[in-house]
Write a protein that holds these residues in place. Structure first.
Motif, PDB file in Angstrom:
ATOM      1  N   SER A 240       0.848  -1.193   0.000  1.00  0.00           N
ATOM      2  CA  SER A 240       0.000   0.000   0.000  1.00  0.00           C
ATOM      3  C   SER A 240       0.884   1.242   0.000  1.00  0.00           C
ATOM      4  N   TRP A 241       0.269   2.418   0.055  1.00  0.00           N
ATOM      5  CA  TRP A 241       1.057   3.643   0.135  1.00  0.00           C
ATOM      6  C   TRP A 241       1.955   3.627   1.369  1.00  0.00           C
ATOM      7  N   ASP A 242       1.433   3.175   2.487  1.00  0.00           N
ATOM      8  CA  ASP A 242       2.233   3.120   3.708  1.00  0.00           C
ATOM      9  C   ASP A 242       3.450   2.222   3.531  1.00  0.00           C
ATOM     10  N   THR A 243       3.265   1.110   2.836  1.00  0.00           N
ATOM     11  CA  THR A 243       4.378   0.191   2.602  1.00  0.00           C
ATOM     12  C   THR A 243       5.429   0.821   1.698  1.00  0.00           C
ATOM     13  N   PHE A 244       4.987   1.403   0.590  1.00  0.00           N
ATOM     14  CA  PHE A 244       5.942   2.025  -0.333  1.00  0.00           C
ATOM     15  C   PHE A 244       6.681   3.183   0.333  1.00  0.00           C
ATOM     16  N   ALA A 245       5.993   3.934   1.170  1.00  0.00           N
ATOM     17  CA  ALA A 245       6.621   5.074   1.831  1.00  0.00           C
ATOM     18  C   ALA A 245       7.738   4.656   2.778  1.00  0.00           C
ATOM     19  N   ARG A 246       7.725   3.397   3.219  1.00  0.00           N
ATOM     20  CA  ARG A 246       8.756   2.899   4.127  1.00  0.00           C
ATOM     21  C   ARG A 246       9.951   2.302   3.390  1.00  0.00           C
ATOM     22  N   MET A 247       9.881   2.211   2.078  1.00  0.00           N
ATOM     23  CA  MET A 247      10.997   1.668   1.301  1.00  0.00           C
ATOM     24  C   MET A 247      12.097   2.718   1.136  1.00  0.00           C
ATOM     25  N   ARG A 248      13.286   2.247   0.820  1.00  0.00           N
ATOM     26  CA  ARG A 248      14.403   3.149   0.571  1.00  0.00           C
ATOM     27  C   ARG A 248      14.092   4.059  -0.613  1.00  0.00           C
ATOM     28  N   ARG A 249      14.429   5.315  -0.496  1.00  0.00           N
ATOM     29  CA  ARG A 249      14.196   6.234  -1.604  1.00  0.00           C
ATOM     30  C   ARG A 249      15.068   5.827  -2.791  1.00  0.00           C
ATOM     31  N   GLY A 250      14.458   5.728  -3.963  1.00  0.00           N
ATOM     32  CA  GLY A 250      15.169   5.326  -5.159  1.00  0.00           C
ATOM     33  C   GLY A 250      15.268   3.826  -5.354  1.00  0.00           C
ATOM     34  N   SER A 251      14.627   3.047  -4.482  1.00  0.00           N
ATOM     35  CA  SER A 251      14.674   1.590  -4.613  1.00  0.00           C
ATOM     36  C   SER A 251      13.751   1.125  -5.743  1.00  0.00           C
ATOM     37  N   TYR A 252      13.797  -0.176  -6.008  1.00  0.00           N
ATOM     38  CA  TYR A 252      13.058  -0.736  -7.138  1.00  0.00           C
ATOM     39  C   TYR A 252      12.067  -1.783  -6.642  1.00  0.00           C
ATOM     40  N   PHE A 253      10.990  -1.938  -7.420  1.00  0.00           N
ATOM     41  CA  PHE A 253       9.913  -2.851  -7.031  1.00  0.00           C
ATOM     42  C   PHE A 253       9.598  -3.777  -8.193  1.00  0.00           C
ATOM     43  N   ILE A 254       9.487  -5.085  -7.888  1.00  0.00           N
ATOM     44  CA  ILE A 254       9.183  -6.108  -8.898  1.00  0.00           C
ATOM     45  C   ILE A 254       7.993  -6.928  -8.420  1.00  0.00           C
ATOM     46  N   ASN A 255       7.037  -7.148  -9.311  1.00  0.00           N
ATOM     47  CA  ASN A 255       5.911  -8.033  -8.987  1.00  0.00           C
ATOM     48  C   ASN A 255       5.691  -9.018 -10.130  1.00  0.00           C
ATOM     49  N   LEU A 271       6.151   6.024  -7.584  1.00  0.00           N
ATOM     50  CA  LEU A 271       7.039   6.202  -8.731  1.00  0.00           C
ATOM     51  C   LEU A 271       7.104   7.665  -9.146  1.00  0.00           C
ATOM     52  N   GLU A 272       5.972   8.310  -9.183  1.00  0.00           N
ATOM     53  CA  GLU A 272       5.930   9.711  -9.621  1.00  0.00           C
ATOM     54  C   GLU A 272       6.614  10.642  -8.629  1.00  0.00           C
ATOM     55  N   GLU A 273       6.563  10.297  -7.346  1.00  0.00           N
ATOM     56  CA  GLU A 273       7.173  11.151  -6.324  1.00  0.00           C
ATOM     57  C   GLU A 273       8.631  10.799  -6.052  1.00  0.00           C
ATOM     58  N   GLY A 274       9.164   9.813  -6.758  1.00  0.00           N
ATOM     59  CA  GLY A 274      10.569   9.490  -6.627  1.00  0.00           C
ATOM     60  C   GLY A 274      10.920   8.611  -5.451  1.00  0.00           C
ATOM     61  N   ILE A 275       9.920   8.121  -4.743  1.00  0.00           N
ATOM     62  CA  ILE A 275      10.204   7.169  -3.665  1.00  0.00           C
ATOM     63  C   ILE A 275      10.805   5.904  -4.269  1.00  0.00           C
ATOM     64  N   LEU A 276      10.253   5.489  -5.391  1.00  0.00           N
ATOM     65  CA  LEU A 276      10.786   4.343  -6.125  1.00  0.00           C
ATOM     66  C   LEU A 276      11.528   4.828  -7.356  1.00  0.00           C
TER      67      LEU A 276
END
Length: 351
Positions: A240-255, A271-276
């Protein structure tokens, strides 16, 4: 006694995919085949049909073909109470990991074992996951999109300055889910030099080279997070948003698992805000007819149309294991991977 076996092929796994495996049973079974050519499913008409998911074809047509058979081998064909009663069947083999196209409850009520083939696509999905990881850390989605849309190409030996990436030994990959696929990904990731951490609510007893951690720790430590969890009612939109917000800034996500594990609106925002820094997705939620999925147009997103298990080797493994279940029954053995073991009796089941 000869076993009468019906093999139903579909557009993804045609009858021909079973040919080599079936050759091992030549002369020991009476074989019939049915091929479903269209990627279409008849609207559900009965309660049994409403319990099915992800199937192709018409249950009524499968039932007509199943009449007089003892065993049925399918991949995506529907197996309803009507189909089970038409044989009447005594064994159903489903050449996929989750037999969602089989009414397992109806089979259990009738004492019919249902065999599946868990992990048959593990190697294929793991290889795609590793390919995704390497493409992401080398900024390939963004670089390729720029080149295809008319950006600079072959103009200078220094063009790569805009797409500096990372190398595997400097990064940590976090695996969410350590079943068949997750373990194969871990093995390949370690070979490339990734540090691997893993989270699973029911972790394996030991997994060499993988640091088993909590989900919070995994989110904090990982440069790449790859999802391999099985979907349950409890983990829908676990990302969720809460989960993504806790990831390292600039990290990558695969599903490469299930689309419903991810809140895609939250993923798009991250992705748009640069968290990922980017994402690679083999599955997406369906959009209304005529609507284009917003993630398809983000420059740092790579999307494929659910090709994770789409290899010749995956089909061959599924066919061999489904046919092997029939071979087990022929010699009085209980096949492995019976999803409704409660139908089995202490005494040998007569077929």
């Amino acid at each position: 006694m000869t076993l009468r076996v019906l093999v139903v092929g579909d557009p993804y796994m045609p009858v021909s995919a079973y040919a080599e495996a079936l050759a091992e049973l030549d002369g020991r079974i009476e074989l019939s085949t049915m091929q479903i050519d269209d990627v279409w499913s008849a609207p559900a008409r009965t309660e049994s049909e409403r319990r099915l998911r992800e199937y192709v074809g018409d249950p009524a047509e499968v039932a007509r073909a199943a009449a007089g058979h003892d065993a049925l081998i399918v991949h995506g064909a529907p197996v309803t109470s009507e189909v089970l009663d038409a044989g009447p069947l005594r064994l159903v083999c489903c050449a996929r990991g989750g037999p969602v196209n089989v009414d397992v409850a109806a089979a259990t009520d009738r004492g019919v074992p249902v065999v599946n083939t868990p992990g048959k696509n593990a190697e294929a999905v793991a290889e795609l996951t590793i390919a995704f990881a390497l493409l992401l850390i080398r900024a390939v989605p963004r670089a390729s999109r720029l080149a295809r849309q008319g950006g600079g190409f072959a103009e200078s030996v220094f063009e790569g300055r805009e797409f500096f990436g990372r190398e595997a030994p400097s990064l940590t990959m976090g695996l969410v889910g350590l079943g068949h696929v997750g373990r194969e990904v871990a093995r390949r990731a370690r070979a490339l030099g990734f540090t691997v951490v893993g989270y699973d609510p029911q972790p394996p007893a030991a997994l060499g080279g993988v640091d088993l951690v909590s989900l919070d720790t995994l989110l904090d430590r990982s440069d790449i997070i790859s999802v391999h969890a099985r979907l349950t009612p409890q983990n829908r939109h676990m990302f969720s948003w809460d989960t993504f917000a806790r990831m390292r800034r600039g990290s990558y996500f695969i599903n490469t698992a299930r689309e419903s594990l991810v809140d895609e609106a939250a993923l798009g925002r991250a992705l748009e805000e640069g968290i990922l820094g980017g994402a690679a997705l083999d599955v997406l939620e369906r959009t209304p007819p005529g609507d284009r999925h917003r993630l398809l147009d983000l420059p740092n997103v790579l999307v494929t149309p659910h090709i994770g298990g789409a290899t010749s080797e995956t089909l061959a493994r599924g066919a061999r294991r489904a046919v092997a279940a029939v071979a087990d029954v022929l010699v009085g053995r209980v096949p492995p991977d019976v999803v409704n073991p409660q139908v089995l009796r202490a005494e040998s089941r007569a077929i």
